[in-house]
Design an enzyme around this catalytic site. Structure first.
Site, PDB file in Angstrom:
ATOM      1  N   SER A  90       0.797  -1.230   0.000  1.00 10.71           N
ATOM      2  CA  SER A  90       0.000   0.000   0.000  1.00 10.71           C
ATOM      3  C   SER A  90       0.830   1.280   0.000  1.00 10.71           C
ATOM      4  O   SER A  90       0.386   2.291  -0.519  1.00 10.71           O
ATOM      5  CB  SER A  90      -0.957  -0.003   1.182  1.00 10.71           C
ATOM      6  OG  SER A  90      -0.263  -0.176   2.400  1.00 10.71           O
ATOM      7  N   HIS A 105      -4.967  -3.192  -3.116  1.00  8.65           N
ATOM      8  CA  HIS A 105      -4.572  -2.213  -4.119  1.00  8.65           C
ATOM      9  C   HIS A 105      -4.356  -2.835  -5.497  1.00  8.65           C
ATOM     10  O   HIS A 105      -3.954  -2.146  -6.436  1.00  8.65           O
ATOM     11  CB  HIS A 105      -3.299  -1.480  -3.681  1.00  8.65           C
ATOM     12  CG  HIS A 105      -3.493  -0.715  -2.417  1.00  8.65           C
ATOM     13  ND1 HIS A 105      -3.962   0.590  -2.390  1.00  8.65           N
ATOM     14  CD2 HIS A 105      -3.335  -1.083  -1.126  1.00  8.65           C
ATOM     15  CE1 HIS A 105      -4.056   0.979  -1.131  1.00  8.65           C
ATOM     16  NE2 HIS A 105      -3.688  -0.012  -0.348  1.00  8.65           N
ATOM     17  N   LYS A 138     -11.581   1.070  -2.840  1.00  7.93           N
ATOM     18  CA  LYS A 138     -10.479   1.690  -3.567  1.00  7.93           C
ATOM     19  C   LYS A 138     -10.808   1.693  -5.057  1.00  7.93           C
ATOM     20  O   LYS A 138     -11.709   2.418  -5.453  1.00  7.93           O
ATOM     21  CB  LYS A 138      -9.175   0.976  -3.187  1.00  7.93           C
ATOM     22  CG  LYS A 138      -8.842   1.317  -1.723  1.00  7.93           C
ATOM     23  CD  LYS A 138      -7.745   0.520  -1.087  1.00  7.93           C
ATOM     24  CE  LYS A 138      -7.561   1.020   0.353  1.00  7.93           C
ATOM     25  NZ  LYS A 138      -6.907   0.071   1.228  1.00  7.93           N
TER      26      LYS A 138
HETATM   27  C1  LIG Z   1      -6.949   0.043   2.694  1.00  8.74           C
HETATM   28  C2  LIG Z   1      -6.432  -1.293   3.042  1.00  8.74           C
HETATM   29  C3  LIG Z   1      -7.174  -2.154   3.842  1.00  8.74           C
HETATM   30  C4  LIG Z   1      -8.422  -1.697   4.555  1.00  8.74           C
HETATM   31  O1  LIG Z   1      -9.518  -1.669   3.714  1.00  8.74           O
HETATM   32  P1  LIG Z   1     -10.771  -0.763   4.111  1.00  8.74           P
HETATM   33  O2  LIG Z   1     -11.884  -1.310   3.303  1.00  8.74           O
HETATM   34  O3  LIG Z   1     -10.395   0.635   3.765  1.00  8.74           O
HETATM   35  O4  LIG Z   1     -10.988  -0.940   5.581  1.00  8.74           O
HETATM   36  C5  LIG Z   1      -6.722  -3.448   4.015  1.00  8.74           C
HETATM   37  N1  LIG Z   1      -5.562  -3.854   3.463  1.00  8.74           N
HETATM   38  C6  LIG Z   1      -4.796  -3.033   2.724  1.00  8.74           C
HETATM   39  C7  LIG Z   1      -3.530  -3.562   2.130  1.00  8.74           C
HETATM   40  C8  LIG Z   1      -5.200  -1.727   2.500  1.00  8.74           C
HETATM   41  O5  LIG Z   1      -4.438  -0.895   1.807  1.00  8.74           O
END
Ligand SMILES: *Cc1c(COP(=O)(O)O)cnc(C)c1O
Length: 392
Positions: free
Chosen positions: A175, A203, A235
């Site tokens: 991330s 991601h 995302k």
């Molecule tokens: C953003 C993220 C999460 C969390 O996801 P949300 O739906 O925003 O709670 C989990 N794992 C990774 C690698 C992330 O970047």
């Protein structure tokens, strides 16, 4: 009692104090922040779908029929046919036997890891894994061994010297760095050492792989290779929530055991139907991903030519390495004065001394937007030491 005020003051002194920026209007590259228009390069809305009219319409069209609230947990009376439909859609999208819809990625990681490992087991976790994975490991009460980032020989040694039940967990696309885990090697090692492999592709889903099916699909890894695949929907997918995909036995087990699935209210069903609409669009249109790739390529060329230090990433996550917290903040503030929003990422989100600007791209950016970013970076070049100069 602890001196909370002093702790906050210490944070301020260290350049680590965080504040929230007030955004109005929809999420898109052109943001309005505290009334000021800014061009944003820090969202995770990689495909520009967070305010896509077809997806918004899918949610609003659904609501007269589904209502708004989730009303109950899935195991009481909250499991709506909209959720069930999305789970089938997610299983097909990821090429898995089944999928389970979670309310957030954070909850998916907490629930899955703590359900699949427990006291006496060992979890092997990449040192750069996301905070929600770290917290899931803690919650599981298993022994946690962190391995150096993407270091397969270190992991092999650790696996060989450990007995009992083993679980290996990694981000697919990391991330904060944007690089992709060595998934093929991880799958081989896990098979050799009878360890369960969990990949969090938050991601990668929507962004990499054929039709955006993610980093696991890009390498053609099957359900046997990567039995537990996690993805998020807030995302690139542009809606909200997360999923776990894998064998039917896995999702059946999680329905019984994953506490963050069991003890929470089901997501609004309309969100599930909007997510189905988003997946349809993602599968149909590869043009967003190819535009995104050309933005990334041109950015890397331009920013390297300016002497900025980039990371080995081919994803829309393109950090500019800075080092110390204050320089990262100064660069971010200088860009903001030029109308650009790129947030500084500081510890503990990244290791100490690795503060950076986390530049992210969206298919919603135009090539003119990219040129604005590069022009502003040229203006601000003297604010940070580059790889060729001595750090001050
Ligand atoms: C953003 C993220 C999460 C969390 O996801 P949300 O739906 O925003 O709670 C989990 N794992 C990774 C690698 C992330 O970047």
């Amino acid at each position: 009692m602890r001196d909370f005020a002093a702790e906050l003051e210490n944070r301020k002194q260290a350049g680590l104090y965080r504040t929230r920026r007030l955004i109005s209007g929809p999420q898109q590259p052109e943001l309005v922040s505290d009334g000021v228009p800014l061009l944003s390069f820090c969202s995770n809305d990689y495909l520009g779908l967070a305010s896509h009219p077809d997806i918004i319409r899918a949610a609003t069209d659904a609501m007269p029929g589904t209502g708004l609230g989730g009303a109950s947990s899935h195991l009481i009376c909250g499991h709506h046919d909209a959720h069930h439909q999305l789970e089938a859609r997610l299983a097909a999208f990821t090429g898995r036997s089944s999928a389970l819809f979670f309310s957030t990625g954070y909850m998916a990681n907490m629930g899955v890891i703590s359900a699949l490992a427990g006291r006496g087991d060992t979890i092997f976790s990449d040192r750069l894994n996301h905070a929600s994975i770290i917290d899931g490991c803690i919650l599981s009460r298993a022994t946690v061994r962190r391995y150096p980032h993407a270091d397969m020989s270190a992991l092999a040694g650790m696996l060989a010297s450990t007995g009992g039940h083993k679980l290996v967990v990694t981000d697919g696309v990391f991330s904060m760095d944007g690089d992709i885990a060595p998934l093929k090697e991880l799958a081989v090692l896990c098979r050799e050492h009878d360890a369960l492999l969990v990949v969090d592709d938050a991601h990668g889903v929507g962004v990499v792989g054929p039709h955006g099916r993610g980093s696991v699909a890009e390498l053609g890894l099957s359900e046997e290779d990567v039995p537990v695949l996690i993805g998020t929907l807030g995302k690139a997918i542009g809606t909200s929530g997360a999923f776990v995909a894998g064998p039917k036995l896995l999702t059946d087990y999680l329905v019984q055991k994953a506490r963050t699935y069991i003890y929470t209210t089901a997501m609004p069903p309309a969100i599930a139907l909007a997510t189905c609409a988003s997946l349809d669009l993602i599968e149909r249109e590869d043009s967003r991903r190819s535009h995104l790739q050309s933005l990334v390529r041109d950015f890397r060329r331009g920013a390297s030519a300016l002497g900025y230090e980039l990371m080995p990433s081919r994803t829309p996550i393109q950090p500019i390495m800075v080092g110390d917290n204050w320089s990262a903040l100064a660069l971010s503030q200088a860009l903001e004065q030029q109308g650009l929003l790129v947030t500084a990422i500081r510890p503990p989100s990244v290791p100490d001394g690795e503060a950076r600007l986390r530049v992210t791209f969206s298919a919603g950016h135009s090539t003119a937007d990219l040129e604005k970013l590069l022009a502003a970076l040229a203006e601000c070049r003297t604010l940070v030491a580059g790889p060729d100069t001595e750090a001050v």
